[in-house]
Scaffold this motif. Structure first.
Motif, PDB file in Angstrom:
ATOM      1  N   LYS A 117     -10.189 -18.500  11.480  1.00 12.41           N
ATOM      2  CA  LYS A 117      -9.920 -18.369  10.002  1.00 12.41           C
ATOM      3  C   LYS A 117     -10.909 -19.226   9.162  1.00 12.41           C
ATOM      4  O   LYS A 117     -11.563 -18.839   8.285  1.00 12.41           O
ATOM      5  CB  LYS A 117      -8.524 -18.518   9.632  1.00 12.41           C
ATOM      6  N   GLY A 118     -10.969 -20.522   9.815  1.00  9.17           N
ATOM      7  CA  GLY A 118     -11.950 -21.546   8.805  1.00  9.17           C
ATOM      8  C   GLY A 118     -13.139 -21.161   8.806  1.00  9.17           C
ATOM      9  O   GLY A 118     -14.136 -21.264   8.049  1.00  9.17           O
ATOM     10  N   MET A 119     -13.817 -20.625  10.010  1.00  4.93           N
ATOM     11  CA  MET A 119     -15.062 -19.678  10.002  1.00  4.93           C
ATOM     12  C   MET A 119     -15.435 -18.708   9.014  1.00  4.93           C
ATOM     13  O   MET A 119     -16.301 -18.592   8.384  1.00  4.93           O
ATOM     14  CB  MET A 119     -15.432 -19.416  11.346  1.00  4.93           C
ATOM     15  N   GLY A 120     -14.494 -17.731   8.989  1.00  2.07           N
ATOM     16  CA  GLY A 120     -14.295 -16.823   8.041  1.00  2.07           C
ATOM     17  C   GLY A 120     -14.457 -17.246   6.501  1.00  2.07           C
ATOM     18  O   GLY A 120     -15.060 -16.779   5.703  1.00  2.07           O
ATOM     19  N   LEU A 121     -13.328 -18.351   6.133  1.00  7.70           N
ATOM     20  CA  LEU A 121     -13.591 -18.980   4.902  1.00  7.70           C
ATOM     21  C   LEU A 121     -14.701 -19.523   4.429  1.00  7.70           C
ATOM     22  O   LEU A 121     -15.421 -19.348   3.356  1.00  7.70           O
ATOM     23  CB  LEU A 121     -12.215 -19.961   4.846  1.00  7.70           C
ATOM     24  N   SER A 122     -15.406 -20.164   5.395  1.00  8.41           N
ATOM     25  CA  SER A 122     -16.707 -20.641   5.503  1.00  8.41           C
ATOM     26  C   SER A 122     -17.754 -19.856   4.925  1.00  8.41           C
ATOM     27  O   SER A 122     -18.454 -19.928   4.095  1.00  8.41           O
ATOM     28  CB  SER A 122     -17.088 -21.607   6.666  1.00  8.41           C
ATOM     29  N   LYS A 123     -17.822 -18.688   5.628  1.00  9.47           N
ATOM     30  CA  LYS A 123     -18.717 -17.601   5.385  1.00  9.47           C
ATOM     31  C   LYS A 123     -18.490 -17.304   4.008  1.00  9.47           C
ATOM     32  O   LYS A 123     -19.673 -16.961   3.225  1.00  9.47           O
ATOM     33  CB  LYS A 123     -18.606 -16.162   6.327  1.00  9.47           C
ATOM     34  N   ILE A 124     -17.170 -16.964   3.434  1.00  7.46           N
ATOM     35  CA  ILE A 124     -16.933 -16.492   2.223  1.00  7.46           C
ATOM     36  C   ILE A 124     -17.622 -17.378   1.332  1.00  7.46           C
ATOM     37  O   ILE A 124     -18.279 -17.103   0.168  1.00  7.46           O
ATOM     38  CB  ILE A 124     -15.311 -16.371   1.996  1.00  7.46           C
ATOM     39  N   CYS A 125     -17.115 -18.838   1.513  1.00 11.04           N
ATOM     40  CA  CYS A 125     -17.814 -19.922   0.423  1.00 11.04           C
ATOM     41  C   CYS A 125     -19.257 -19.751   0.527  1.00 11.04           C
ATOM     42  O   CYS A 125     -19.792 -19.934  -0.608  1.00 11.04           O
ATOM     43  CB  CYS A 125     -17.329 -21.178   0.971  1.00 11.04           C
ATOM     44  N   HIS A 126     -19.760 -19.645   1.658  1.00 13.21           N
ATOM     45  CA  HIS A 126     -21.270 -19.400   1.790  1.00 13.21           C
ATOM     46  C   HIS A 126     -21.969 -18.507   0.983  1.00 13.21           C
ATOM     47  O   HIS A 126     -22.948 -18.522  -0.068  1.00 13.21           O
ATOM     48  CB  HIS A 126     -21.911 -19.699   3.204  1.00 13.21           C
TER      49      HIS A 126
END
Length: 80
Positions: A39-48
């Motif tokens: 989930k954190g990786m997905g959120l990181s991609k959204i932020c990026h």
């Protein structure tokens, strides 16, 4: 548009920070840690992605005569 894509940058960062805090505590079971990590990786991609979108919008600004010109961020070249 998925629910995650509808998140604001600020909310995605808040959620990501909460996940990081949970993982840093170290007492999360392995299976839960993997879910948090994904989930954190997905959120990181959204932020990026959101940051890249804003950067593209900032690359061009209107001049007084209405023409578009590239936006150049000038960095402070002075040394401390």
């Amino acid at each position: 548009m998925s629910e995650e894509e509808k998140l604001s940058f600020e909310q995605a960062m808040k959620d990501l920070e909460e996940i990081v805090e949970k993982l840093e505590e170290g007492d999360v079971p392995l299976e839960a840690a993997i879910v948090y990590f994904q989930k954190g990786m997905g959120l990181s991609k959204i932020c990026h992605d959101k940051l890249q979108q804003v950067e593209k919008q900032m690359e061009q600004i209107l001049e007084e005569d209405g023409e578009m010109k590239p936006f150049v961020l000038e960095e402070d070249g002075g040394e401390a």
